[in-house]
Design a protein around this motif. Structure first.
Motif, PDB file in Angstrom:
ATOM      1  N   THR A 186       3.765   6.505   4.117  1.00  0.00           N
ATOM      2  CA  THR A 186       3.570   6.694   2.674  1.00  0.00           C
ATOM      3  C   THR A 186       4.237   7.977   2.183  1.00  0.00           C
ATOM      4  O   THR A 186       4.831   7.987   1.087  1.00  0.00           O
ATOM      5  CB  THR A 186       2.066   6.699   2.328  1.00  0.00           C
TER       6      THR A 186
ATOM      7  N   ILE B  17       0.555   3.289   7.428  1.00  0.00           N
ATOM      8  CA  ILE B  17       0.396   3.765   6.053  1.00  0.00           C
ATOM      9  C   ILE B  17       0.350   5.285   6.016  1.00  0.00           C
ATOM     10  O   ILE B  17       0.990   5.922   5.170  1.00  0.00           O
ATOM     11  CB  ILE B  17      -0.877   3.155   5.431  1.00  0.00           C
TER      12      ILE B  17
ATOM     13  N   SER C 265      -3.309   1.170   9.227  1.00  0.00           N
ATOM     14  CA  SER C 265      -3.632   2.476   8.653  1.00  0.00           C
ATOM     15  C   SER C 265      -2.737   3.575   9.228  1.00  0.00           C
ATOM     16  O   SER C 265      -2.392   4.532   8.531  1.00  0.00           O
ATOM     17  CB  SER C 265      -5.103   2.817   8.905  1.00  0.00           C
TER      18      SER C 265
ATOM     19  N   THR D 108       0.828  -1.207   0.000  1.00  0.00           N
ATOM     20  CA  THR D 108       0.000   0.000   0.000  1.00  0.00           C
ATOM     21  C   THR D 108       0.858   1.250   0.000  1.00  0.00           C
ATOM     22  O   THR D 108       0.606   2.206  -0.748  1.00  0.00           O
ATOM     23  CB  THR D 108      -0.934   0.003   1.225  1.00  0.00           C
TER      24      THR D 108
END
Length: 262
Positions: free
Chosen positions: A140, A136, A133, A49
């Motif tokens: 990210t 991420i 999450s 992801t």
């Protein structure tokens, strides 16, 4: 390391020498395999992801955003999550996902999307997605920054020649830009995998490894064994085994990294 090694071969309490007994207990503990499964699941969620989202964002900014001011603003926004301490991100995430006072359930109810609160942290799937999450969201932007910097190294004349030949943006990326980004992508996976194997703070704050062992990753397992069950010898043996396993893993991965030769 020496203290951990000495502790791993002695019994708890009286300190009697027990050899490899603690190691045998560590590798036969069902909780170890649960921690390995949880770590693998976590890695399979966060790594792809982060790479896909970070690369996509870098491509969009590189090709579509031409204003230096907007690029600088995006750069600052990308830096912000990275510099927040992991404990802080865990506290913020708990305020978002908590069942009684969490902001996410409140917003979903206001929007009419749910009628009852969702126990994000009380079921294994929701807890794993919640902790993933956070990772991420925080990392990210790191992928974005590295890939965006790598895109600046792609020769403009090569891209212009491809555009003259009628190459689409996907063909430009797949056949030209990806060639230059491949070493960076491998390095990103290397660094992020290292972080996944040692992630602790935000998971401990958010779920404590629960519910059950759903989010008890390999980094949390020795902590629970040593400080919750007070099996310090087994915890030290686990730490040694994890260190050796991770060292072997990264030795294998490091062989894939490009090496400059004269």
């Amino acid at each position: 390391f020496i203290v951990a090694l000495a502790t791993s071969v002695r019994a708890d309490g009286d300190g009697e020498f027990v050899g490899f007994l603690n190691y045998a207990r560590a590798v036969t503990d069902p909780l170890l395999f649960a921690a390995l499964r949880a770590t693998g699941t976590y890695a399979l969620i966060v790594l792809p992801t982060q790479v896909v989202l970070g690369t996509a964002l870098a491509l969009v900014v590189h090709h579509r955003v031409k204003s230096p001011g907007v690029r600088a603003l995006i750069y600052v926004m990308a830096i912000a999550p990275i510099v927040i301490p992991p404990v802080g991100t865990g506290v913020i995430a708990r305020l978002i996902y908590a069942p009684d006072y969490g902001a996410l359930n409140h917003l979903l109810q206001l929007a009419g999307l749910i009628q009852h609160e969702i126990p994000w942290l009380s079921n294994p799937t929701g807890a794993m997605l919640s902790v993933a999450s956070v990772d991420i969201w925080q990392w990210t932007p790191f992928v974005y920054l590295v890939i965006f910097a790598g895109l600046q190294t792609v020769p403009h004349e090569t891209i212009e020649a491809a555009q003259v030949d009628g190459a689409s943006w996907w063909q430009q990326f797949w056949r030209i830009e990806l060639h230059y980004l491949r070493p960076l992508l491998l390095l990103i996976v290397f660094l992020r995998l290292a972080d996944v194997l040692r992630v602790f703070d935000h998971i401990f704050v958010l779920t404590g490894g629960g519910p059950g062992t759903a989010t008890q990753l390999l980094s949390l397992h020795p902590y629970r064994v040593g400080f919750k069950f007070f099996n310090t010898g087994e915890a030290a043996a686990l730490a040694i085994l994890v260190m050796v396993g991770v060292s072997l893993l990264f030795t294998a991965v490091a062989r894939l990294l490009p090496v400059e030769r004269d």
